[in-house]
Design an enzyme around this catalytic site. Structure first.
Site, PDB file in Angstrom:
ATOM      1  CB  VAL A 195      -0.840  -0.022   1.161  1.00 35.73           C
ATOM      2  CG1 VAL A 195      -1.917  -1.218   1.167  1.00 35.73           C
ATOM      3  CG2 VAL A 195      -0.314  -0.352   2.494  1.00 35.73           C
ATOM      4  CB  ALA A 224      16.519   3.343  -8.184  1.00 37.34           C
ATOM      5  CG  HIS A 282      11.913  -0.637 -40.378  1.00 40.88           C
ATOM      6  ND1 HIS A 282      10.747  -0.747 -39.991  1.00 40.88           N
ATOM      7  CD2 HIS A 282      11.946  -1.929 -41.392  1.00 40.88           C
ATOM      8  CE1 HIS A 282       9.960  -1.429 -40.671  1.00 40.88           C
ATOM      9  NE2 HIS A 282      10.808  -2.461 -41.551  1.00 40.88           N
TER      10      HIS A 282
HETATM   11  P1  FAD Z   1      17.156   2.887  -0.144  1.00 45.05           P
HETATM   12  O1  FAD Z   1      17.490   2.207  -1.487  1.00 45.05           O
HETATM   13  O2  FAD Z   1      15.994   2.682   0.408  1.00 45.05           O
HETATM   14  O3  FAD Z   1      18.503   2.729   0.685  1.00 45.05           O
HETATM   15  C1  FAD Z   1      18.686   3.221   1.910  1.00 45.05           C
HETATM   16  C2  FAD Z   1      19.655   2.397   2.803  1.00 45.05           C
HETATM   17  O4  FAD Z   1      20.154   3.159   4.020  1.00 45.05           O
HETATM   18  C3  FAD Z   1      19.255   1.159   3.117  1.00 45.05           C
HETATM   19  O5  FAD Z   1      20.050   0.264   2.764  1.00 45.05           O
HETATM   20  C4  FAD Z   1      19.209   1.256   4.459  1.00 45.05           C
HETATM   21  O6  FAD Z   1      19.669  -0.010   5.264  1.00 45.05           O
HETATM   22  C5  FAD Z   1      20.153   2.302   4.863  1.00 45.05           C
HETATM   23  N1  FAD Z   1      19.828   3.162   6.237  1.00 45.05           N
HETATM   24  C6  FAD Z   1      18.841   3.704   6.626  1.00 45.05           C
HETATM   25  N2  FAD Z   1      19.034   4.320   7.729  1.00 45.05           N
HETATM   26  C7  FAD Z   1      20.287   4.028   8.016  1.00 45.05           C
HETATM   27  C8  FAD Z   1      21.034   4.349   9.398  1.00 45.05           C
HETATM   28  N3  FAD Z   1      20.502   5.047  10.091  1.00 45.05           N
HETATM   29  N4  FAD Z   1      22.334   3.887   9.468  1.00 45.05           N
HETATM   30  C9  FAD Z   1      22.652   3.089   8.236  1.00 45.05           C
HETATM   31  N5  FAD Z   1      22.310   2.795   7.241  1.00 45.05           N
HETATM   32  C10 FAD Z   1      20.813   3.236   7.194  1.00 45.05           C
HETATM   33  N6  FAD Z   1      12.487   1.931  -8.165  1.00 45.05           N
HETATM   34  C11 FAD Z   1      12.710   2.392  -9.378  1.00 45.05           C
HETATM   35  O7  FAD Z   1      13.421   3.572  -9.853  1.00 45.05           O
HETATM   36  N7  FAD Z   1      12.438   1.425 -10.340  1.00 45.05           N
HETATM   37  C12 FAD Z   1      11.923   0.025  -9.971  1.00 45.05           C
HETATM   38  O8  FAD Z   1      11.645  -0.671 -10.796  1.00 45.05           O
HETATM   39  C13 FAD Z   1      11.579   0.016  -8.645  1.00 45.05           C
HETATM   40  N8  FAD Z   1      11.190  -0.970  -8.266  1.00 45.05           N
HETATM   41  C14 FAD Z   1      10.752  -1.508  -6.947  1.00 45.05           C
HETATM   42  C15 FAD Z   1      10.384  -2.567  -6.440  1.00 45.05           C
HETATM   43  C16 FAD Z   1      10.116  -2.892  -5.164  1.00 45.05           C
HETATM   44  C17 FAD Z   1       9.564  -4.056  -4.872  1.00 45.05           C
HETATM   45  C18 FAD Z   1      10.404  -2.032  -4.271  1.00 45.05           C
HETATM   46  C19 FAD Z   1      10.279  -1.959  -2.672  1.00 45.05           C
HETATM   47  C20 FAD Z   1      11.059  -0.665  -4.808  1.00 45.05           C
HETATM   48  C21 FAD Z   1      11.325  -0.439  -5.896  1.00 45.05           C
HETATM   49  N9  FAD Z   1      11.827   0.815  -6.566  1.00 45.05           N
HETATM   50  C22 FAD Z   1      11.987   1.188  -7.769  1.00 45.05           C
HETATM   51  C23 FAD Z   1      12.080   1.982  -5.501  1.00 45.05           C
HETATM   52  C24 FAD Z   1      13.398   2.016  -5.296  1.00 45.05           C
HETATM   53  O9  FAD Z   1      13.985   0.824  -4.768  1.00 45.05           O
HETATM   54  C25 FAD Z   1      13.970   3.285  -4.288  1.00 45.05           C
HETATM   55  O10 FAD Z   1      13.425   4.268  -4.999  1.00 45.05           O
HETATM   56  C26 FAD Z   1      15.256   3.276  -4.095  1.00 45.05           C
HETATM   57  O11 FAD Z   1      16.034   2.296  -3.581  1.00 45.05           O
HETATM   58  C27 FAD Z   1      15.572   4.462  -3.195  1.00 45.05           C
HETATM   59  O12 FAD Z   1      16.989   4.802  -3.200  1.00 45.05           O
HETATM   60  P2  FAD Z   1      17.627   5.557  -1.608  1.00 45.05           P
HETATM   61  O13 FAD Z   1      18.998   5.638  -1.711  1.00 45.05           O
HETATM   62  O14 FAD Z   1      16.769   6.692  -1.529  1.00 45.05           O
HETATM   63  O15 FAD Z   1      17.175   4.441  -0.452  1.00 45.05           O
END
Ligand code: FAD
Length: 465
Positions: free
Chosen positions: A271, A320, A444
């Site tokens: 959700v 991402a 093409h």
């Molecule tokens: P994250 O990837 O969430 O990384 C944050 C990291 O910080 C984590 O590893 C966590 O462990 C670490 N962390 C947090 N707090 C702390 C702390 N206090 N100390 C140390 N480490 C910490 N996006 C796309 O663009 N294309 C897709 O096809 C897509 N498919 C997805 C499918 C699924 C099933 C899911 C769940 C998500 C998908 N996403 C997709 C979304 C994408 O994964 C996120 O937008 C992206 O990972 C965000 O990157 P980020 O660096 O902001 O955070």
């Protein structure tokens, strides 16, 4: 433990954080990155990559099942395909391992110091990390918060047992016979479709009147049609209420307030996701917020000097490629370069069947910018490559201003259109006009020709329709 001092400290090694750290390292910035789990974050470990691996495996299996059922007009037959999900998952884990190992290698190559553990702000320049061997204190001139996001949990369907998040779904080693998916956004539909193709009887329960509510209905129609073909039951304007007392069914209230009991050996709750703003000391540094997200400006600066934030923790779209682009920009700012967030477009893709891409403004959104629009839509039905791939459902649509023909948005739905998203993004980022796309020779036979034809159609002289 000896205190570490550095110029740049990045908290979180997801796509935002690791890209920021690699780029900073490349530019000679003395950089430390802290990660509580594994390099690569949500995207590489439990998000984008593993979900696409599972989707691919499900596609291949479904094709084999279709062939075995004698449903192929291509003259190919097959018999008794079988799926060993445990093996599929271990293949998927292998890909994840290669990528996360690759990130660790790239960080090392860029001379970034990697600290494993949970980081917490002590003040705006100091962070404590709970590592396996004790508390590590790190002092930095600049700190980047890249803590990402986590799945939203429903209070009446808490994760655990049969109730799983996307993370749980990506680790199942047996295909559930009956899968209820709560939430018809892109994650629920991607995974629900994959499990339907692997043999689950899938029911999708969505509270809003339609699936993929952030995409316009023309784009969603082919996806809904395909879900029907796959035997997926879709309940819209329906509210999941709770698990049954025997925990083997999901109780749902439909639009007419009628109750339904949907048998399910797994209930996948998708959700939405929420920014991870707890546990790392947000209160310690008292940052301004933008709703649930950390508030940032056009350089990803937070309200505290020297503290930046990037990625999912800073807002929509939680994708991402947005996180990566922000990470790269912040690294260059920290290295002294003049950078500002001036991107025109962040394309979004649903890896559903068929795939959906949206870059820039939809016709409806464009109307708010200018009432005079030129819109061209070209169906894959009239595209030779799509026909030869049995991929005739869908279209490419181009939305442009009528006064100067500048393209405001491009959308597509169809098999494999995710690969067109780069062309769509480039066109909008470069400020292309309809004539630029129409006048570019498109190879093409490719589905990309539908993009050129959509631009031609908007100009009033499509060639193949
Ligand atoms: P994250 O990837 O969430 O990384 C944050 C990291 O910080 C984590 O590893 C966590 O462990 C670490 N962390 C947090 N707090 C702390 C702390 N206090 N100390 C140390 N480490 C910490 N996006 C796309 O663009 N294309 C897709 O096809 C897509 N498919 C997805 C499918 C699924 C099933 C899911 C769940 C998500 C998908 N996403 C997709 C979304 C994408 O994964 C996120 O937008 C992206 O990972 C965000 O990157 P980020 O660096 O902001 O955070």
């Amino acid at each position: 433990m000896k205190e570490i001092t550095c110029k740049l400290l990045v908290i979180g090694a997801g796509p935002g954080g690791y890209v920021c750290a690699i780029r900073a390292g490349q530019l000679g910035v003395d950089t430390v990155i802290v990660e509580a789990q594994k390099p690569g974050g949500t995207c590489l470990n439990i998000g984008c990559i593993p979900s696409k691996a599972l989707i691919h495996a499900a596609d291949e299996f479904e094709k084999a099942v279709h062939l075995a059922a004698g449903g192929s007009p291509l003259g190919i037959s097959a018999s008794a395909p079988a799926l060993n999900l445990a093996k599929t998952i271990s293949w998927k884990d292998g890909i994840v391992g290669r990528l996360t190992g690759g990130v660790a290698g790239l960080l090392k190559k860029a001379r970034v110091k990697y600290v494993q553990g949970w980081a917490k702000f002590r003040d705006g320049k100091t962070v404590e990390v709970e590592t396996e061997t004790g508390t590590q204190v790190i002092k930095a001139e600049v700190i980047v918060i890249a803590t990402g996001s986590v799945p939203v949990e429903l209070p009446f369907l808490p994760f655990g047992g049969n109730v799983i998040s996307s993370t749980g779904a990506l680790a199942l080693t047996e295909v559930p016979q009956q899968l209820a998916v709560v939430g018809g956004g892109y994650i629920g539909l991607e995974l629900g479709t994959a499990f339907a193709k692997m043999g689950s009887k899938v029911t999708i329960v969505e509270a809003l009147p339609r699936l993929l509510a952030t995409y316009d209905s023309d784009l969603v129609k082919p996806v809904v049609k395909r879900l029907g073909e796959l035997g997926v039951t879709v309940m819209t304007s329906a509210k999941a209420r709770s698990l049954s007392s025997r925990r083997d069914a999901l109780l749902v209230e439909d639009a007419d307030s009628k109750d339904h009991k949907i048998s399910a050996d797994k209930v996948l709750v998708t959700v939405g996701r929420k920014p991870l703003t707890e546990g790392w000391g947000l209160d310690e540094i008292d940052l301004d917020m933008n709703g649930r997200f950390v508030k940032i400006d056009d350089q990803c600066r937070t309200s505290m000097r020297g503290v930046y934030a990037i990625g999912d923790v800073t807002g929509e779209p939680m994708l991402a490629h947005r996180a990566m682009a922000q990470g790269e920009m912040v690294a260059e700012i920290v290295a002294g370069q003049k950078r500002i967030w001036d991107k025109r477009v962040i394309p979004a893709i649903c890896f559903t069947d068929p795939e959906v891409v949206s870059a820039g403004l939809t016709p409806e959104e464009a109307k708010a910018v200018t009432s005079e629009l030129m819109i061209g839509q070209f169906p894959f039905m009239a595209n030779g490559r799509a026909m030869s791939k049995l991929a005739e459902d869908g279209f490419v649509r181009v939305v442009a201003r009528a006064d100067n023909h500048v393209v405001l948005g491009i959308q597509a739905v169809g098999t494999g259109v995710s690969e067109l998203s780069a062309a769509f993004g480039l066109a909008i980022e470069m400020g292309a006009r309809l004539e630029d796309i129409a006048g570019t020779i498109h190879s093409h036979p490719t589905q990309g020709e539908a993009f050129q034809e959509a631009a031609l159609k908007a100009l009033g002289h499509a060639l193949h329709i």
